[in-house]
Write an enzyme that holds these catalytic residues in place. Structure first.
Site, PDB file in Angstrom:
ATOM      1  N   CYS A 170      20.080 -19.548 -23.634  1.00  9.74           N
ATOM      2  CA  CYS A 170      20.074 -18.963 -24.986  1.00  9.74           C
ATOM      3  C   CYS A 170      18.807 -19.297 -25.774  1.00  9.74           C
ATOM      4  O   CYS A 170      18.537 -18.678 -26.804  1.00  9.74           O
ATOM      5  CB  CYS A 170      21.299 -19.426 -25.760  1.00  9.74           C
ATOM      6  SG  CYS A 170      22.841 -18.909 -24.998  1.00  9.74           S
TER       7      CYS A 170
ATOM      8  N   HIS B 173      20.012 -18.399 -33.414  1.00  6.04           N
ATOM      9  CA  HIS B 173      20.693 -17.855 -32.241  1.00  6.04           C
ATOM     10  C   HIS B 173      22.109 -17.464 -32.655  1.00  6.04           C
ATOM     11  O   HIS B 173      22.789 -18.215 -33.363  1.00  6.04           O
ATOM     12  CB  HIS B 173      20.721 -18.916 -31.137  1.00  6.04           C
ATOM     13  CG  HIS B 173      21.614 -18.555 -30.000  1.00  6.04           C
ATOM     14  ND1 HIS B 173      21.586 -17.318 -29.408  1.00  6.04           N
ATOM     15  CD2 HIS B 173      22.582 -19.268 -29.343  1.00  6.04           C
ATOM     16  CE1 HIS B 173      22.488 -17.276 -28.437  1.00  6.04           C
ATOM     17  NE2 HIS B 173      23.101 -18.453 -28.381  1.00  6.04           N
TER      18      HIS B 173
ATOM     19  N   ASN C 221      27.599 -13.200 -28.469  1.00  5.61           N
ATOM     20  CA  ASN C 221      26.455 -13.998 -28.025  1.00  5.61           C
ATOM     21  C   ASN C 221      25.722 -13.244 -26.902  1.00  5.61           C
ATOM     22  O   ASN C 221      26.244 -13.125 -25.795  1.00  5.61           O
ATOM     23  CB  ASN C 221      26.967 -15.353 -27.531  1.00  5.61           C
ATOM     24  CG  ASN C 221      25.844 -16.292 -27.116  1.00  5.61           C
ATOM     25  OD1 ASN C 221      24.698 -15.866 -26.977  1.00  5.61           O
ATOM     26  ND2 ASN C 221      26.175 -17.546 -26.916  1.00  5.61           N
TER      27      ASN C 221
END
Ligand code: ACO
Length: 322
Positions: A113, A249, A279
């Site tokens: 990520c 994020h 996500n």
């Protein structure tokens, strides 16, 4: 002295939208639980024949248009992904071919990520040292392929998509600083155990899907988002109140809110898109940034902070004057 600045951004989300309600047929969960614990309402899923390079290319074309540069001006391609089209060549090489570019360096970065932040760090170094003038940095992920659709603890959290940015050489920043870190001691906290050197047999087992110690990841993500912000501000001698926009994020609204609180930032100064696409790993920061640039919230001259945290663990930040 050469610096790099954001010339243009682009985003792409696949057509198919999966709402939380659909999970109620797959696992023991509810729309209400998912919204309350994560802030996610829906996610986009790649079509069966749609790949990471397809999505990355779509986002890249939009970023190149927005940057007002010719495709032929791009002289570096970096793709951040953990879900590449092929074992090799890299997804960056596949994108390069489809842009009809030749000989310029193209490579993938694998930092889960945090991948897009790692990509910006590397592209910024290329530009600052004269190795590139117009770098294309892409974050693109097809997490739907590595989701265990029977594990309620993970399947509701992820989605597919891509974001891209053209970074261009400039006389002043632009990117003021980048900070990247990793700690492999947390390897098993969030991982897909199967891999190439571990043997193809595992690819057909549950080892080929995401496994996560959700609570551990949550706690570490919150504390790390705080420390990376501190590190970034003090490296630049910038006060937290000078930040116009936090683009974190997009993993979980509760993690994002905790990060904003540490910076004393009201939520209307934080770009949140996790509700719309869940996500998307390395695609999440460029996707969120692109939305807020295109809807006019983020304006030229404003100070932006990007923060990411992901498997590895990896984490990082970028402070940039847009
Ligand atoms: N639906 C209903 N119940 C669920 C679900 C679900 N989808 N998932 C877990 N539960 C249950 C658990 O089994 C547990 O039940 P139990 O008490 O009977 O054992 C209960 O909910 C509470 O579980 P917790 O893990 O304590 O719930 P928590 O409030 O921590 O939320 C979550 C879980 C959302 C996974 C959270 O830990 C989280 O967001 N962690 C970070 C994960 C993340 O973002 N990972 C992405 C990669 S890293 C990154 O990008 C930052």
């Amino acid at each position: 002295m050469t610096f790099s600045r954001i010339a243009g951004t682009g985003g792409y989300l696949p057509e198919r939208v999966m709402h939380n309600k659909e999970f109620e047929k797959l696992v023991d969960t509810s729309d209400e639980w998912i919204r309350e614990r994560t802030g996610i309402k829906r996610r986009h899923l790649a079509a069966d024949n749609e790949t990471t390079s397809d999505m990355g290319l779509a986002a890249a074309r939009k970023a190149i248009d927005a940057a007002d540069v010719a495709v032929s001006d791009i002289d570096l391609i970096i793709v951040a992904t953990t879900t590449p089209d092929k074992v090799f060549p890299s997804t960056a090489c596949i994108v390069q071919r489809r842009l009809k570019l030749h000989t310029i360096p193209a490579f993938d970065i694998h930092a889960a990520c945090s991948g897009f932040i790692y990509g910006l760090d590397v592209a910024n170094r290329f530009i600052r040292t004269g190795g590139a003038t117009n770098a294309l940095v892409i974050g693109s992920e097809t997490y739907s392929r590595i989701i265990d659709w029977s594990d309620r603890g993970t399947c509701v959290l992820f989605g597919d998509g891509a974001g891209a940015m053209v970074l261009t050489a400039a006389g002043e920043p632009g990117i003021m600083s980048t900070h990247i870190h990793a700690d492999g001691a947390f390897e098993e906290a969030l991982h897909v155990p199967a891999g190439i050197s571990s043997g193809y047999d595992a690819i057909r087992t549950e080892s080929a899907f995401i496994q996560m110690k959700g609570h551990e990841v949550f706690k570490k993500a919150v504390s790390t988002m705080g420390s990376i912000a501190k590190e970034t501000l003090s490296a630049n001698n910038v006060d937290k109140h000078d930040i116009a926009w936090l683009i974190p994020h997009q993993a979980n609204l509760r993690i994002i809110k905790a990060a904003a609180k540490k910076l004393d930032l009201p939520m209307d100064r934080v770009v949140v898109t996790v509700d719309e696409h869940a996500n998307t790993s390395s695609a999440s920061i460029p996707l969120a940034l692109d939305v807020a640039i295109r809807d006019g919230r983020i304006k030229r001259g404003e100070l932006l902070l990007f923060e990411a945290f992901g498997a590895g663990f990896t984490w990082g930040s970028v402070l940039v004057r847009y």
